[in-house]
Design a protein around this motif. Structure first.
Motif, PDB file in Angstrom:
ATOM      1  N   ILE A  81       0.861  -1.178   0.000  1.00 16.03           N
ATOM      2  CA  ILE A  81       0.000   0.000   0.000  1.00 16.03           C
ATOM      3  C   ILE A  81       0.902   1.234   0.000  1.00 16.03           C
ATOM      4  O   ILE A  81       2.026   1.184   0.493  1.00 16.03           O
ATOM      5  CB  ILE A  81      -0.950   0.047   1.220  1.00 16.03           C
ATOM      6  CG1 ILE A  81      -0.148   0.057   2.533  1.00 16.03           C
ATOM      7  CG2 ILE A  81      -1.940  -1.097   1.181  1.00 16.03           C
ATOM      8  CD1 ILE A  81      -0.974   0.376   3.763  1.00 16.03           C
ATOM      9  N   ASP A 125      -3.139   4.720  -1.671  1.00 14.42           N
ATOM     10  CA  ASP A 125      -4.139   4.053  -0.840  1.00 14.42           C
ATOM     11  C   ASP A 125      -4.548   4.883   0.367  1.00 14.42           C
ATOM     12  O   ASP A 125      -5.710   4.876   0.762  1.00 14.42           O
ATOM     13  CB  ASP A 125      -3.586   2.704  -0.368  1.00 14.42           C
ATOM     14  CG  ASP A 125      -3.222   1.811  -1.532  1.00 14.42           C
ATOM     15  OD1 ASP A 125      -4.133   1.204  -2.116  1.00 14.42           O
ATOM     16  OD2 ASP A 125      -2.022   1.728  -1.860  1.00 14.42           O
ATOM     17  N   ILE A 126      -3.591   5.572   0.971  1.00 12.05           N
ATOM     18  CA  ILE A 126      -3.852   6.440   2.117  1.00 12.05           C
ATOM     19  C   ILE A 126      -3.212   7.783   1.834  1.00 12.05           C
ATOM     20  O   ILE A 126      -2.005   7.865   1.589  1.00 12.05           O
ATOM     21  CB  ILE A 126      -3.272   5.855   3.424  1.00 12.05           C
ATOM     22  CG1 ILE A 126      -3.844   4.460   3.704  1.00 12.05           C
ATOM     23  CG2 ILE A 126      -3.548   6.783   4.600  1.00 12.05           C
ATOM     24  CD1 ILE A 126      -3.194   3.766   4.893  1.00 12.05           C
ATOM     25  N   TYR A 153     -15.736   7.641   0.065  1.00 11.47           N
ATOM     26  CA  TYR A 153     -14.490   7.747   0.823  1.00 11.47           C
ATOM     27  C   TYR A 153     -14.779   7.954   2.299  1.00 11.47           C
ATOM     28  O   TYR A 153     -15.907   8.262   2.713  1.00 11.47           O
ATOM     29  CB  TYR A 153     -13.624   8.902   0.306  1.00 11.47           C
ATOM     30  CG  TYR A 153     -14.329  10.237   0.252  1.00 11.47           C
ATOM     31  CD1 TYR A 153     -14.407  11.066   1.383  1.00 11.47           C
ATOM     32  CD2 TYR A 153     -14.940  10.687  -0.916  1.00 11.47           C
ATOM     33  CE1 TYR A 153     -15.066  12.283   1.334  1.00 11.47           C
ATOM     34  CE2 TYR A 153     -15.604  11.901  -0.976  1.00 11.47           C
ATOM     35  CZ  TYR A 153     -15.659  12.687   0.154  1.00 11.47           C
ATOM     36  OH  TYR A 153     -16.320  13.888   0.115  1.00 11.47           O
ATOM     37  N   MET A 266      -9.288   7.711   2.651  1.00 10.94           N
ATOM     38  CA  MET A 266      -9.184   6.432   1.947  1.00 10.94           C
ATOM     39  C   MET A 266     -10.457   6.208   1.142  1.00 10.94           C
ATOM     40  O   MET A 266     -11.549   6.571   1.591  1.00 10.94           O
ATOM     41  CB  MET A 266      -8.984   5.280   2.944  1.00 10.94           C
ATOM     42  CG  MET A 266      -7.650   5.286   3.660  1.00 10.94           C
ATOM     43  SD  MET A 266      -7.548   4.018   4.954  1.00 10.94           S
ATOM     44  CE  MET A 266      -8.603   4.748   6.216  1.00 10.94           C
ATOM     45  N   LYS A 268     -13.501   4.097  -0.264  1.00 14.89           N
ATOM     46  CA  LYS A 268     -14.289   2.976   0.241  1.00 14.89           C
ATOM     47  C   LYS A 268     -14.652   2.054  -0.927  1.00 14.89           C
ATOM     48  O   LYS A 268     -15.628   2.269  -1.624  1.00 14.89           O
ATOM     49  CB  LYS A 268     -15.545   3.488   0.944  1.00 14.89           C
ATOM     50  CG  LYS A 268     -15.263   4.240   2.229  1.00 14.89           C
ATOM     51  CD  LYS A 268     -16.538   4.784   2.854  1.00 14.89           C
ATOM     52  CE  LYS A 268     -17.493   3.673   3.231  1.00 14.89           C
ATOM     53  NZ  LYS A 268     -18.705   4.185   3.899  1.00 14.89           N
ATOM     54  N   THR A 269     -13.814   1.051  -1.109  1.00 14.78           N
ATOM     55  CA  THR A 269     -14.046   0.045  -2.132  1.00 14.78           C
ATOM     56  C   THR A 269     -14.021  -1.329  -1.454  1.00 14.78           C
ATOM     57  O   THR A 269     -13.481  -1.465  -0.344  1.00 14.78           O
ATOM     58  CB  THR A 269     -12.952   0.097  -3.205  1.00 14.78           C
ATOM     59  OG1 THR A 269     -11.690  -0.268  -2.611  1.00 14.78           O
ATOM     60  CG2 THR A 269     -12.825   1.491  -3.800  1.00 14.78           C
ATOM     61  N   ASP A 271     -12.150  -3.779  -2.075  1.00 21.90           N
ATOM     62  CA  ASP A 271     -10.753  -4.171  -1.861  1.00 21.90           C
ATOM     63  C   ASP A 271     -10.132  -3.450  -0.670  1.00 21.90           C
ATOM     64  O   ASP A 271      -9.130  -3.916  -0.110  1.00 21.90           O
ATOM     65  CB  ASP A 271      -9.925  -3.873  -3.114  1.00 21.90           C
ATOM     66  CG  ASP A 271     -10.276  -4.785  -4.273  1.00 21.90           C
ATOM     67  OD1 ASP A 271     -10.878  -5.852  -4.030  1.00 21.90           O
ATOM     68  OD2 ASP A 271      -9.969  -4.426  -5.422  1.00 21.90           O
ATOM     69  N   ASN A 272     -10.688  -2.304  -0.289  1.00 19.75           N
ATOM     70  CA  ASN A 272     -10.103  -1.491   0.777  1.00 19.75           C
ATOM     71  C   ASN A 272     -10.713  -1.746   2.155  1.00 19.75           C
ATOM     72  O   ASN A 272     -10.278  -1.133   3.130  1.00 19.75           O
ATOM     73  CB  ASN A 272     -10.248  -0.001   0.449  1.00 19.75           C
ATOM     74  CG  ASN A 272      -9.111   0.514  -0.413  1.00 19.75           C
ATOM     75  OD1 ASN A 272      -8.213  -0.242  -0.779  1.00 19.75           O
ATOM     76  ND2 ASN A 272      -9.148   1.785  -0.752  1.00 19.75           N
ATOM     77  N   GLU A 273     -11.705  -2.605   2.247  1.00 16.69           N
ATOM     78  CA  GLU A 273     -12.398  -2.796   3.526  1.00 16.69           C
ATOM     79  C   GLU A 273     -11.433  -3.212   4.637  1.00 16.69           C
ATOM     80  O   GLU A 273     -11.482  -2.686   5.748  1.00 16.69           O
ATOM     81  CB  GLU A 273     -13.508  -3.829   3.374  1.00 16.69           C
ATOM     82  CG  GLU A 273     -14.724  -3.323   2.610  1.00 16.69           C
ATOM     83  CD  GLU A 273     -15.829  -4.355   2.523  1.00 16.69           C
ATOM     84  OE1 GLU A 273     -15.664  -5.460   3.104  1.00 16.69           O
ATOM     85  OE2 GLU A 273     -16.860  -4.067   1.878  1.00 16.69           O
ATOM     86  N   LEU A 275      -8.163  -2.784   4.743  1.00 16.74           N
ATOM     87  CA  LEU A 275      -7.221  -1.698   5.022  1.00 16.74           C
ATOM     88  C   LEU A 275      -7.868  -0.650   5.917  1.00 16.74           C
ATOM     89  O   LEU A 275      -7.257  -0.182   6.891  1.00 16.74           O
ATOM     90  CB  LEU A 275      -6.743  -1.067   3.719  1.00 16.74           C
ATOM     91  CG  LEU A 275      -5.843   0.164   3.866  1.00 16.74           C
ATOM     92  CD1 LEU A 275      -4.571  -0.165   4.622  1.00 16.74           C
ATOM     93  CD2 LEU A 275      -5.521   0.756   2.494  1.00 16.74           C
ATOM     94  N   ILE A 276      -9.087  -0.242   5.593  1.00 18.14           N
ATOM     95  CA  ILE A 276      -9.781   0.761   6.403  1.00 18.14           C
ATOM     96  C   ILE A 276      -9.947   0.267   7.836  1.00 18.14           C
ATOM     97  O   ILE A 276      -9.720   1.017   8.796  1.00 18.14           O
ATOM     98  CB  ILE A 276     -11.144   1.109   5.775  1.00 18.14           C
ATOM     99  CG1 ILE A 276     -10.937   1.868   4.460  1.00 18.14           C
ATOM    100  CG2 ILE A 276     -11.987   1.952   6.739  1.00 18.14           C
ATOM    101  CD1 ILE A 276     -12.214   2.103   3.670  1.00 18.14           C
TER     102      ILE A 276
END
Length: 311
Positions: A81, A125-126, A153, A266, A268-269, A271-273, A275-276
């Motif tokens: 990331i 990503d961030i 986001y 970040m 909100k997708t 794939d990003n759940e 990571l968040i």
């Protein structure tokens, strides 16, 4: 290209004639291997040659984003990331994210506005932000709403910190406010376009009806707070915009003028759940907040607070 053993990200971008953010995106996707020397990422010359030759011979073939590590009978997938921004707190954030998650944090030392644009283009990503809007007197959200159009986001607070003016020891020119910057005997050192500090200065000049053309040194740009503070300490300029923490490192005086909110955004997708979730856990942990607070000059009272969220 094999005369050098390794290249910095900036050197690779110059060799390939693309932006640094493009190189970070290749690293993030696992297409260009890197190694670290302290905080700096470097690319081995042989790896760069391999990447270039691969694009020549088979442009449709892509490396896989996950980096697979084999340890005895276990297989662990690590996902790169990119965390964009310059504050040292982001290094601490990356370290904590890596502890209990499959993510490997890579760092892009890019200003707020350019980082936000790179997120829109799918290259970060961030993204850390400290962009002041002079019309609303609000930080970050006015810019995010205009740039991340069409994207869901989440905006989380990282820290709050004092921003203002660096001046020489003893403040010999008696600078106390933004309106003092129009004085003819002042020589400023500026930040690069797209940085939060540059946006803060430009907005304050606009609010105070001061033309940049009347600011001595306005075109003199540096790319980080430390370089601005060092220029003032060395006497090549006598005022610049920055944060309180760095003034103590360089031992110059600091005039606090605003408390800025330093946030993380970040996308909100699906794939990003994960990571968040990981970032939320880190920001709310006592260990992270204690480590940041121990640095001094950072306010963690809002750390981890959701400042805004779209669905």
């Amino acid at each position: 290209m094999t005369n050098e053993l390794s290249y910095t990200i900036e050197e690779v971008s110059q060799l390939l004639k693309v932006s640094k953010l493009t190189i970070y995106d290749l690293v993030k996707k696992g297409e260009l291997p890197v190694f670290r020397v302290g905080r700096q990422m470097r690319v081995d010359a042989n790896d760069l040659d391999i990447y270039i030759n691969k694009q020549k011979t088979n442009q449709n073939q892509k490396f896989q984003a996950p980096i697979v590590h084999h340890s005895r009978n276990e297989t662990k997938e690590t996902y790169n990331i990119v965390i964009s921004g310059q504050d040292m707190v982001l290094d601490i954030l990356g370290k904590h994210i890596e502890k209990n998650s499959p993510f490997k944090a890579l760092r892009s030392y890019t200003g707020s506005l350019n980082s936000l644009i790179s997120m829109y283009n799918g290259e970060c990503d961030i993204v850390s932000l400290h962009m002041f809007d002079g019309d609303t007197k609000e930080y970050n959200l006015p810019y995010i709403k205009k740039i991340l159009v069409g994207y869901p986001y989440i905006l989380l607070n990282l820290v709050c910190r004092k921003a203002g003016l660096y001046v020489q020891k003893g403040n010999p020119l008696n600078i106390t406010s933004w309106s003092d910057l129009h004085q003819g005997n002042i020589q400023i050192v500026n930040r690069e376009k797209g940085s939060g500090a540059r946006i803060l200065l430009d907005e304050q000049l606009r609010i105070n009806n001061i033309s940049p053309r009347n600011i001595n040194g306005y075109q003199h740009e540096e790319t980080n707070h430390l370089s601005v503070a060092s220029a003032i300490a060395a006497g090549t300029a006598n005022v610049g915009v920055g944060i309180e923490k760095v003034s103590k490192i360089v031992d110059i005086d600091f005039i606090p003028l605003i408390t800025e909110r330093y946030d993380l955004v970040m996308l909100k997708t699906p794939d990003n759940e994960r990571l968040i979730h990981s970032v939320k856990e880190v920001l709310s942990s006592r260990q992270f907040q204690t480590e940041v607070a121990s640095l001094g000059d950072y306010d963690t009272s809002l750390t981890g607070t959701i400042m805004y969220e779209t669905y």
